[in-house]
Design a protein around this motif. Structure first.
Motif, PDB file in Angstrom:
ATOM      1  N   SER A 180       0.843  -1.202   0.000  1.00 29.45           N
ATOM      2  CA  SER A 180       0.000   0.000   0.000  1.00 29.45           C
ATOM      3  C   SER A 180       0.872   1.242   0.000  1.00 29.45           C
ATOM      4  O   SER A 180       1.821   1.341   0.778  1.00 29.45           O
ATOM      5  CB  SER A 180      -0.921   0.004   1.226  1.00 29.45           C
ATOM      6  OG  SER A 180      -1.673   1.190   1.293  1.00 29.45           O
TER       7      SER A 180
ATOM      8  N   PRO B 156      -0.397   4.805   0.383  1.00 28.45           N
ATOM      9  CA  PRO B 156      -1.572   5.670   0.552  1.00 28.45           C
ATOM     10  C   PRO B 156      -1.372   7.093   0.066  1.00 28.45           C
ATOM     11  O   PRO B 156      -2.344   7.774  -0.284  1.00 28.45           O
ATOM     12  CB  PRO B 156      -1.843   5.612   2.056  1.00 28.45           C
ATOM     13  CG  PRO B 156      -0.574   5.140   2.671  1.00 28.45           C
ATOM     14  CD  PRO B 156       0.073   4.253   1.661  1.00 28.45           C
TER      15      PRO B 156
ATOM     16  N   ASN C  68      -4.028   3.723  -4.743  1.00 29.37           N
ATOM     17  CA  ASN C  68      -4.726   4.398  -3.643  1.00 29.37           C
ATOM     18  C   ASN C  68      -5.993   5.095  -4.102  1.00 29.37           C
ATOM     19  O   ASN C  68      -7.013   5.075  -3.407  1.00 29.37           O
ATOM     20  CB  ASN C  68      -3.775   5.393  -2.947  1.00 29.37           C
ATOM     21  CG  ASN C  68      -3.178   6.428  -3.893  1.00 29.37           C
ATOM     22  OD1 ASN C  68      -3.231   6.292  -5.114  1.00 29.37           O
ATOM     23  ND2 ASN C  68      -2.599   7.473  -3.327  1.00 29.37           N
TER      24      ASN C  68
ATOM     25  N   GLY D 196      -7.554   1.285  -2.753  1.00 30.06           N
ATOM     26  CA  GLY D 196      -6.529   0.581  -1.993  1.00 30.06           C
ATOM     27  C   GLY D 196      -6.840  -0.887  -1.771  1.00 30.06           C
ATOM     28  O   GLY D 196      -7.783  -1.451  -2.343  1.00 30.06           O
TER      29      GLY D 196
END
Length: 609
Positions: free
Chosen positions: A80, A82, A172, A176
């Motif tokens: 991930s 973000p 994102n 996500g």
């Protein structure tokens, strides 16, 4: 099969997060936990792997790796990002998602009716959640599998996905990791399999920090998109491991049913065991562990059946591959385009051949390539070839992104749909084709590097030089280019588009029923070049299915094949008034040797009684 090692940040409840990264030339590697700026040294292990356990790090923790006390970079195996590709990575906990697909029964490939979509333009929202809201539409249409264009983290919020720079991090702006799991779970609840498009032949340019960690790339080769990934040079075992771990993650942690491997001809590997074979072996091992099948579907520009042949026959053993020849044979015939790679196509007998065996170029000389090209696919199962009349490449790589809707008549759109969905192969639709979407699908990016954006503009113009397309290429960097590419769902207010969608629904249902028991290996195909009529006979099961395609713009008369003695009942005709046709068509029942009148640009389907 080689020994593999997990890389990235792996959280275990009650224990913490284990960080593992490959950086063979580093003298020191630390993980910086950004939540509290804590710095944890990693221990060097064999082959240049570095690892450490951080008990205090858990899902949501942000972190970077610090190399040799100086350079801080996101995790190459991040799950991930973000805040985008240049900022800290985020720990993801996979075990805490509440999956509800425990009773999902994966579909066999022969039941796949694939619908390719791009997350950003399929809905107004441009998110995974937006797709979930539209799943009832796909169910109603009869779709059994969706193929999602790449979701690996790329710079900005607008991109086809092939500029991804974190293969394991879910974009994102789409929603996500959590949003993607929710989508896959919802698809399985709706009876829809999910295919993810993954890119193992290159990484995008912006936000690509792999070279800071190790020799992920090689100077031995180049690809159309830059330096080649290192699949067969020094240290290549660990680059191969990096991508194998990625594939296993999508299957294990996100419950995908299949992966579509982008442009495998650009995975350059001269080793004794090709990366694709090694990947397939690891996927089979995961199948044994989890007790469910997973499919690998290759996109290849090679017409090489070695990709899908079993290993005992010297193949790599993948499940299926795309057939570009099918698309080109259909497209060139109905549009009369003859520039670029279409110069190799455009003859009715080529359509006959590709309908019969899967490739046109099976060892023939290609004028476009200036060389002999392809291998013989006649021994392979028909379902091993994925075919379409439109896809993201063939639409989006046109200068103006025109769909087939803009290139042929409404009646011919239905004929082409019949060729795809009544073929013996695994059919794929491109989002919006089922109702004749008129918005283009253009190439778009949102790079933050201005020089890179300008290079993309220039490169696109150069790509179009082989084609006789008129006009000015839209700016890939402009937001308007992206907005123009969104679906309009015009069938909700346009009667002709509604009729076309109803036609697709009935055609898909016909495939699921009338073709369910026919011979999926090979049909019998005949053509009449003078009348431009193609006979497609599925005779492997009982009852037989007989399809007649009039590809000309004039009415034609033909006779049902004398080798198949039967009485025939009408199942479907594209000229039916309820599908926006003239209403002219054949009678409800016919016999072998009986003359059949076919309206212009139409097809008719019979079944033996």
């Amino acid at each position: 099969m080689s020994i593999t090692r997990e890389v990235g940040a792996h959280f275990t409840s009650g224990r913490g997060t284990t960080f593992t990264v490959w950086s063979p030339d580093a003298e020191q590697v630390e993980v910086v936990i950004k939540d509290n700026d804590k710095i944890i040294p990693l221990q060097r292990e064999a082959f240049g792997y570095w690892t450490a356990l951080a008990e205090e790090a858990g899902p949501g923790s942000r972190y970077l790796y610090r190399l040799d006390g100086e350079t801080e970079r996101p995790d190459p195996a991040s799950h991930s990002q973000p805040d985008g590709p240049h900022e800290a990575s985020e720990v993801v906990g996979h075990a805490d998602f509440g999956w509800t697909d425990q009773y999902w029964a994966p579909l066999p490939l022969e039941q796949y009716i694939i619908y390719e979509l791009h997350v950003g333009t399929f809905t107004e929202e441009g998110t995974f959640q937006g797709i979930i809201q539209k799943l009832p539409e796909l169910q109603d249409l009869g779709i059994t599998a969706i193929e999602i264009m790449p979701v690996a983290q790329f710079p900005g919020s607008r991109n086809w996905g092939y500029d991804g720079v974190y293969p394991s991090a879910v974009q994102n702006s789409y929603g996500g990791p959590l949003g993607l799991k929710e989508l896959v779970d919802a698809c399985h609840a709706a009876g829809i399999a999910v295919i993810l498009d993954v890119v193992y032949n290159h990484l995008g340019p912006e936000g690509n920090y792999l070279n800071d960690f190790g020799p992920y790339f090689t100077d031995k080769y180049n690809t159309p998109w830059g330096k080649a990934l290192n699949f067969d040079d020094a240290h290549s075992d660990h680059v191969r491991n990096y991508f194998i771990q990625n594939a296993l993650m999508w299957f294990r942690d996100y419950h995908f049913d299949a992966l579509r491997l982008d442009a495998v001809h650009a995975i350059l590997d001269t080793g004794a065991k090709h990366f694709l074979q090694e990947l397939q072996e690891h996927v089979e091992h995961l199948e044994q562990q989890l007790g469910r099948p997973f499919l690998l579907i290759a996109e290849s520009d090679l017409n090489d059946v070695r990709i899908i042949n079993p290993r005992e026959k010297g193949g790599y053993g993948l499940t299926a591959q795309w057939s570009d020849d099918f698309h080109h044979a259909v497209h060139a015939l109905v549009t009369q385009e003859e520039t670029g790679y279409y110069q190799d196509f455009g003859r009715l007998e080529q359509l006959q051949k590709v309908m019969q065996q899967g490739f046109v170029y099976d060892g023939l000389y290609s004028e476009h390539r200036k060389r002999t090209f392809g291998s013989d696919p006649s021994a392979n199962l028909a379902r091993q070839f994925v075919v379409c009349s439109q896809n993201h490449d063939q639409v989006g790589n046109r200068m103006l992104g025109e769909r087939l809707t803009q290139l042929v008549s409404f009646d011919m759109l239905k004929v082409v749909a019949g060729m795809v969905l009544l073929s013996p192969y695994t059919p794929m639709l491109f989002m919006g084709e089922e109702y004749g979407e008129e918005n283009p699908f253009l190439y778009f990016v949102s790079h933050t590097d201005k020089e890179l954006a300008e290079a993309v503009r220039k490169g696109r113009k150069e790509e179009f030089s082989a084609f006789a397309w008129q006009g000015e290429a839209p700016d890939p960097q402009a937001e308007e280019t992206f907005i123009q590419s969104r679906l309009t769902r015009s069938y909700e207010h346009n009667e002709q588009h509604r009729q076309l969608r109803e036609f697709y629904k009935d055609l898909i249902q016909l495939r699921k029923t009338a073709l369910a028991k026919t011979d999926k290996q090979r049909p019998h195909v005949e053509v009449n070049k003078d009348s431009q009529v193609l006979h497609l006979i599925h005779s492997g099961g009982d009852p037989y299915t007989y399809c007649l395609f009039n590809i000309s713009d004039q009415p034609q008369t033909t006779i049902l094949n004398t080798q198949v003695e039967a009485h025939w009942k009408l199942l479907l005709q594209s000229s039916d008034a309820r599908y926006g046709g003239t209403g002219m068509g054949v009678q409800q029942e016919s016999q072998t040797n009986q003359e059949i009148e076919l309206p212009p640009a139409s097809f008719t389907v019979f079944q033996s009684k």
